[in-house]
Design a protein around this motif. Structure first.
Motif, PDB file in Angstrom:
ATOM      1  N   ARG A 240       0.861  -1.200   0.004  1.00 37.04           N
ATOM      2  CA  ARG A 240      -0.015   0.078   0.090  1.00 37.04           C
ATOM      3  C   ARG A 240       0.897   1.165  -0.011  1.00 37.04           C
ATOM      4  NH1 ARG A 240      -5.438  -1.160   1.820  1.00 37.04           N
ATOM      5  NH2 ARG A 240      -5.447   1.133   2.243  1.00 37.04           N
ATOM      6  N   ARG A 241       0.380   2.313  -0.447  1.00 38.75           N
ATOM      7  CA  ARG A 241       1.214   3.535  -0.649  1.00 38.75           C
ATOM      8  C   ARG A 241       1.039   4.472   0.791  1.00 38.75           C
ATOM      9  NH1 ARG A 241      -0.628   6.300  -6.353  1.00 38.75           N
ATOM     10  NH2 ARG A 241       0.447   4.865  -7.414  1.00 38.75           N
ATOM     11  N   THR A 242       1.872   4.865   1.277  1.00 39.54           N
ATOM     12  CA  THR A 242       2.015   5.787   2.479  1.00 39.54           C
ATOM     13  C   THR A 242       1.131   7.044   2.380  1.00 39.54           C
ATOM     14  OG1 THR A 242       3.793   6.775   1.851  1.00 39.54           O
ATOM     15  CG2 THR A 242       4.201   4.681   2.980  1.00 39.54           C
ATOM     16  N   GLN A 243       0.970   7.630   3.134  1.00 43.77           N
ATOM     17  CA  GLN A 243       0.028   8.795   3.390  1.00 43.77           C
ATOM     18  C   GLN A 243       0.929  10.037   2.462  1.00 43.77           C
ATOM     19  OE1 GLN A 243      -3.307   9.420   4.088  1.00 43.77           O
ATOM     20  NE2 GLN A 243      -3.119  11.357   3.177  1.00 43.77           N
TER      21      GLN A 243
ATOM     22  N   GLU B  76       3.112   9.372  -0.058  1.00 49.19           N
ATOM     23  CA  GLU B  76       2.906   9.022  -1.370  1.00 49.19           C
ATOM     24  C   GLU B  76       1.624   9.439  -1.933  1.00 49.19           C
ATOM     25  OE1 GLU B  76       6.371   5.333  -1.455  1.00 49.19           O
ATOM     26  OE2 GLU B  76       4.033   4.916  -0.984  1.00 49.19           O
ATOM     27  N   ARG B  77       0.657   9.283  -1.209  1.00 48.09           N
ATOM     28  CA  ARG B  77      -0.496   9.718  -1.774  1.00 48.09           C
ATOM     29  C   ARG B  77      -0.982  11.230  -1.860  1.00 48.09           C
ATOM     30  NH1 ARG B  77      -2.358   5.470   1.889  1.00 48.09           N
ATOM     31  NH2 ARG B  77      -3.205   7.083   3.314  1.00 48.09           N
ATOM     32  N   ASP B  78      -0.399  11.631  -0.919  1.00 51.64           N
ATOM     33  CA  ASP B  78      -0.370  13.418  -0.866  1.00 51.64           C
ATOM     34  C   ASP B  78       0.494  13.923  -2.161  1.00 51.64           C
ATOM     35  OD1 ASP B  78      -1.840  13.397   1.161  1.00 51.64           O
ATOM     36  OD2 ASP B  78      -0.445  13.829   2.717  1.00 51.64           O
TER      37      ASP B  78
ATOM     38  N   THR C 168      -1.555  13.621  -5.163  1.00 52.94           N
ATOM     39  CA  THR C 168      -2.636  14.444  -5.244  1.00 52.94           C
ATOM     40  C   THR C 168      -1.864  15.934  -5.475  1.00 52.94           C
ATOM     41  OG1 THR C 168      -3.639  13.204  -3.807  1.00 52.94           O
ATOM     42  CG2 THR C 168      -4.293  15.598  -3.951  1.00 52.94           C
TER      43      THR C 168
END
Length: 94
Positions: free
Chosen positions: A7-10, A12-14, A17
């Motif tokens: 899963r991607r870390t927060q 990486e998701r930020d 985005t």
């Protein structure tokens, strides 16, 4: 990001985005500038008829093309994720 189904870390998701937002905003700006440069003279000089329609149409088509090209070019640069952490391995192909 773990390339093997992790899963991607927060963070990486930020980052993704922010990159998407940057791609959309910079593409919208580039499209607006191009549309203004192509269709602007039609409004500035008060042209009418076919010339005005041609300039506005060409400006709209070119702005749409530039928008999509800019979005794709920015998003293609996104990193796909690094190599999984393997302590003791120093070569990238190990």
């Amino acid at each position: 990001m773990d390339t093997y189904g992790g899963r991607r870390t927060q963070a990486e998701r930020d980052a993704v985005t922010v990159e998407i937002g940057y791609a959309l905003c910079s593409a919208a700006f580039a499209a607006a500038v191009l549309f203004g440069a192509v269709a602007g003279p039609a409004y500035l000089f008060g042209l009418t008829g076919g010339v005005r329609a041609a300039l506005v149409g060409a400006g709209a088509v070119s702005a749409v093309v530039v928008f999509f090209v800019r979005v794709v070019s920015v998003l293609v640069r996104l990193p796909r994720g690094g190599q999984p952490s393997q302590p003791g391995r120093t070569r990238p192909d190990s």
